[in-house]
Design a protein around this motif. Structure first.
Motif, PDB file in Angstrom:
ATOM      1  N   UNK A  27       0.830  -1.201   0.000  1.00  0.00           N
ATOM      2  CA  UNK A  27       0.000   0.000   0.000  1.00  0.00           C
ATOM      3  C   UNK A  27       0.867   1.254   0.000  1.00  0.00           C
ATOM      4  N   UNK A  28       1.921   1.237   0.788  1.00  0.00           N
ATOM      5  CA  UNK A  28       2.811   2.392   0.867  1.00  0.00           C
ATOM      6  C   UNK A  28       3.468   2.659  -0.487  1.00  0.00           C
ATOM      7  N   UNK A  29       3.897   1.606  -1.176  1.00  0.00           N
ATOM      8  CA  UNK A  29       4.538   1.757  -2.485  1.00  0.00           C
ATOM      9  C   UNK A  29       3.565   2.316  -3.510  1.00  0.00           C
ATOM     10  N   UNK A  30       2.310   1.843  -3.432  1.00  0.00           N
ATOM     11  CA  UNK A  30       1.332   2.225  -4.460  1.00  0.00           C
ATOM     12  C   UNK A  30       0.672   3.573  -4.192  1.00  0.00           C
ATOM     13  N   UNK A  31       0.419   3.897  -2.894  1.00  0.00           N
ATOM     14  CA  UNK A  31      -0.483   5.010  -2.633  1.00  0.00           C
ATOM     15  C   UNK A  31      -0.003   6.028  -1.601  1.00  0.00           C
ATOM     16  N   UNK A  32       1.222   5.937  -1.114  1.00  0.00           N
ATOM     17  CA  UNK A  32       1.671   6.902  -0.103  1.00  0.00           C
ATOM     18  C   UNK A  32       1.524   8.330  -0.643  1.00  0.00           C
ATOM     19  N   UNK A  33       0.814   9.167   0.135  1.00  0.00           N
ATOM     20  CA  UNK A  33       0.653  10.570  -0.242  1.00  0.00           C
ATOM     21  C   UNK A  33      -0.401  10.818  -1.301  1.00  0.00           C
TER      22      UNK A  33
END
Length: 343
Positions: free
Chosen positions: A122-128
């Motif tokens: 999730x962090x790789x795909x959607x952080x920020x």
């Protein structure tokens, strides 16, 4: 909490949770408790008993929409099992409770295993960013196909494998009542575990428990026994044959005791009729084995008189009687110390 978890928008995580619900539970929440019960063909009271037995809370608001199509089908399936005669009506709730407890523990383990991977993806795909609901659904769908489908298929096969093994023990080889028969019941626990937990870090404790569970599971399976349950520093197991039970106890001591810096094990074994109920065992034989474990010295194995009588004729073991013990609920236990015979 991981760095990935703290960097993700809470609304994103909520959206992912809802997408998991839709994918895993057969759609969105659509029904009240009364509506779900009517669709499943059961009374509202019966649906509530079953739902709570499975381990889920019921909203006190009768108008709360909390059930999915998958929930309705699950209620139908339980009702069908009772109608078919496979489960008696008086065992419906206990069976649901046992199933719920087993699946809850399995789910906790699986989520803890996969949680970091999920958050990192999730962090790789959607952080920020703030992805649209359709994008979140696609992400969850891909995750389910890539990972959870493999978990589910493996889980199903392992369940089938255990079903075959359990059927053999309870139907093919059993000569007594299916729910009660003579077994060796044993407990093994790590000495000084409570003190140890206050001195070591969480990672070290996790490694120790993994070593313990790995060692005991391997030894018990190889020794033709089966694990009933593990609770932290203790394992409960059973075997059909007295010799197998004794061999397992000795192998547990040898396997775990050989590990550097590992705590000592103490083991208690007893032989007698055990009541099998939803994967657990009950009866005096269980209580005796537990009491013997509690009074055994570190690194020793205590067996009750019934098991000692069945091992005396074997030249594989040394069984030495010790003084009678007074323990809770059993005022005159006559245990013996079990050792491997000297060559």
């Amino acid at each position: 909490m991981s760095e990935a978890a703290t960097s993700l928008d809470p609304e994103l995580l909520t959206g992912v949770q809802r997408a998991f619900e839709r994918s895993l539970l057969g759609g969105d929440r659509r029904y009240t408790q009364r509506q779900a019960a009517e669709l499943a063909g059961v009374s509202t009271e019966r649906a509530q008993r079953l739902w709570q037995a499975l381990g889920f809370a019921v909203d006190p608001d009768p108008g709360a929409v909390m059930f999915t199509d998958g929930d309705v089908q699950a209620l139908r399936n339980i009702s069908a099992l009772v109608s078919s005669g496979a489960v008696s009506p008086d065992m419906e709730v206990p069976a649901a409770r046992s199933l719920g407890q087993s699946m809850s523990r399995l789910a906790e383990w699986q989520v803890s295993l996969l949680n970091t991977h999920l958050l990192d993806r999730l962090d790789t795909a959607y952080a920020g960013t703030a992805p649209a609901p359709a994008e979140i659904d696609e992400f969850v769908g891909t995750l389910l196909r890539d990972i959870l489908q493999l978990v589910e298929e493996t889980q199903m096969f392992v369940w089938r494998r255990h079903l075959v093994a359990t059927t053999e023990r309870n139907i093919v080889r059993a000569r007594e009542e299916a729910t009660s028969r003579d077994l060796v019941v044993g407990f093994a626990d790590m000495v000084g575990y409570t003190r140890l937990t206050s001195r070591i870090e969480a990672d070290e404790l996790s490694d120790l428990l993994e070593e313990f569970e790995s060692a005991v599971t391997t030894v018990i399976a190889q020794g033709h026994g089966w694990v009933i349950k593990t609770v932290g520093d203790e394992v409960m197991f059973a075997a059909e044959d007295p010799v197998d039970g004794a061999r397992i106890a000795l192998a547990l001591q040898e396997s775990f005791g050989a590990r550097p810096d590992a705590p000592d094990l103490r083991v208690g074994l007893a032989w007698g009729p055990a009541l099998a109920r939803f994967g657990d065992l009950f009866g005096s034989v269980v209580n005796i084995a537990a009491r013997l474990t509690g009074v055994a010295r570190p690194g020793t194995i205590l067996v009750d008189s019934a098991l000692a009588d069945r091992l005396h004729s074997s030249d594989e073991f040394e069984v030495r009687s010790i003084r009678n013990l007074r323990v809770k609920d059993f005022h005159r236990l006559r245990p013996s110390v079990l050792r491997a015979a000297r060559s």
